[in-house]
Design a protein around this motif. Sequence first.
Motif, PDB file in Angstrom:
ATOM      1  N   SER A 250       0.805  -1.211  -0.145  1.00 38.78           N
ATOM      2  CA  SER A 250       0.113   0.069   0.017  1.00 38.78           C
ATOM      3  C   SER A 250       0.837   1.224   0.008  1.00 38.78           C
TER       4      SER A 250
ATOM      5  N   SER B 131       2.106   3.897  -3.243  1.00 35.11           N
ATOM      6  CA  SER B 131       1.635   5.512  -3.219  1.00 35.11           C
ATOM      7  C   SER B 131       2.912   6.158  -3.406  1.00 35.11           C
TER       8      SER B 131
ATOM      9  N   PHE C 102      -2.398   3.384   6.666  1.00 37.95           N
ATOM     10  CA  PHE C 102      -1.868   2.014   5.969  1.00 37.95           C
ATOM     11  C   PHE C 102      -1.251   1.152   7.095  1.00 37.95           C
TER      12      PHE C 102
ATOM     13  N   ALA D 149      -8.678   2.451  -2.637  1.00 41.95           N
ATOM     14  CA  ALA D 149      -7.496   1.828  -1.786  1.00 41.95           C
ATOM     15  C   ALA D 149      -8.021   0.349  -1.413  1.00 41.95           C
TER      16      ALA D 149
ATOM     17  N   CYS E 121      -6.198  -3.431  -1.055  1.00 42.41           N
ATOM     18  CA  CYS E 121      -5.984  -3.588   0.481  1.00 42.41           C
ATOM     19  C   CYS E 121      -6.844  -4.796   1.130  1.00 42.41           C
TER      20      CYS E 121
END
Length: 727
Positions: free
Chosen positions: A392, A396, A419, A463, A467
């Motif tokens: 994650s 990013s 995160f 996300a 995730c």
Amino acid sequence: MSAGRLGWRETLFPGGLAVAHILLRSMSVYEGLPESVLSAVSAGITFVALTCRRVAPGWALGGTLLAAVLGIGTVGGALVGPVAVLGALHALAVRRTAGLAAAGGLAVVLVAAGMALVAGAPARTVAGLALQTAGMAAVVWVMGRSRRRGRARRAATAAYRAHSSSVPRLAAGTERARLMAELHDVAAHRLTGIVVSAAAATRLADPRLAAEAARHAAEAGRQAVAELDRLAEAAEPETLEDIDALVAEHGGLDYRRTVAAVPPQVAVVAYRVVREALTNAMRYAAGAPRVRIDASLGELAVTITDRGGTAAAPGLGTGSGLTGLRTAVRTVSGSLRAGPKDGGWEVRAVIPLPLERSPHGVMADGAGRRGGGWRGSSALDGALVILAIALSLGASLLPGDGLDPFASPGAGVLLALLFGLHALPLWWRRNASRRGLVVALATLLVWLGLDIAGWPGPPISDAFLWCWWVELALVYAIGACRTGGWDWLAPAALAGCGGLVLGSGDGITGDRLAAWLVLAVALALPSWAAWASGRFVASRRRRRGTALSRERDLLERDAVLAAAAERRRIVGGLRRTARRHAQRVVGGADGGNLEVVLAEAKAGLSALRELLAQAREREVGGDLPPTVDGIAALAARRGGVASYLGLRRPLPPVAEATAYEVARELLTEGTAVTVTFLDGGVMVSGRSPAGPVVQRRLRALADAADGTLRIADDGAALVWLPEVFLS
């Protein structure tokens, strides 16, 4: 196949990568001659390195990293290189210890970051690439560790089953040794006293002494008969008070005990020392005028001193008393000295106190224990946390077309915290999976609130798609590790919450309630599948554990039956020989015939010597079972000694077999090992033989069983093996 030979199976993986490399090169039209040469060299190094990955995994990882560096500018190297490196890292985790494999994973991350720096990538891109590489390396490391533990578990179970037939034989041998020690220490003690008093009365021809000798012979003979009958039963361990009673049977002794209590193991050995010394004094000297039991400086000292003299009668000993006594003292880490002193004979045993501490500083309450930590079963949880953060946060950090959440420092820090908070529950998935799922879902809802408030970070609807495997892993853990009646609600909660965050995305138009219902139903299928998979795995583990427990129970039953059969055989021989002579001693004493008393007592001692000799001939031979109980027999074969501390209990086969292998490495001629049962596992300790080879083998044995090796300041090796073993 041995570790030093290569077979065709070793070439399948590198051969497949080589074919893929060739195909990718053939499809590329941008490679010139230099790139083609580098690509060929890279492919060749990769093939050779991976072919040797099982024999030399460290060199294989180094070779694949070199090949990846050389092939970075080629199409084939860029795509095949990372796969080859991860394959070599997996082999390193399977074939070598956790620390070495972790160092290999770190090397992979550093090489990947260095290649990005050399290529001129900005620091942020390098950090993102390093994070993602670390996540992949952590997962590969854990997969290799899991396979290594699985191989150890299967090998240990196979060895345990292959030698299961020797377990009853070992139990019979152990019972035989126990009975022989009792025969030597108990019955021989009584019969020796009868011979000494009867011989003295016969030699002096004193009517008063003869009457006293007859009375003593009748009493001691009846006690010998009763003690021989009690051999078929499990006797209670002796205490210091039993030593007081034993000394009281011998009049005229100078006796002093200054210690009030000692651990049970010490009391049993101290009793044997006093009994054997008094028996020998009756045989070979004029009594034992002084017995001392003192404690000082953490040691118990048992000292018996006689004044010397002539033997009461020839041929009274069995020839194995002091040898067996010395072995018994060493089992509690003590020492025994027997020899002349001031014209007489002294027997002195020194035993360390308290026995809650092993000889190498391991506390029985577990204070000296060193658990598997990051090497053990919790490694997978830690790797999953790293992977979740790496995928994650690393993604990013890499450049993209969307909004940059790190353009604002505050938003970047908040995104990193989200995160991390979302990934952290994976660390609790074994022990607190419900709580972990609540925290993960709450993090999603907080993120949704930030989206509604208009924060500049990525929306949760985007996300969540890459995730939500975190929630799936937690739902799986709830199914696998929990047994609550409401656990089936976990997948429903995940589906409902997931549908809510996905329905908040900008791509959803129209009725959002209907969209939430559709998305929740769609997410329910994989959520329920994850929960059901966990339940299935838990059920399979329970069945496997139940089958293994049943197999172990049956084996223990066979061992108990074998020990009982050996006890009946020996007791039957005693009734035909020594017990019959003891009864005749009583009959002769009641009739006042000391000649019969003396002859029958000597015959009884002779029968005991013959039984002991037969027992030595029947000592356990053949292969020993790879169990904790087998360590004692292994020590006896190698002239060493094994001592056990703590509450003994059955262990899983992998812990039993590994403990045995560790003891086999530690035991050499005359050495000692200590097996300490602690909460959650067992510690095997002993003097480590000189040289790094044995230490490497010990470290490999401990590592494969999620354990650890520590070398103490005095050079002793302490191997911790956990009782709970998760493959």
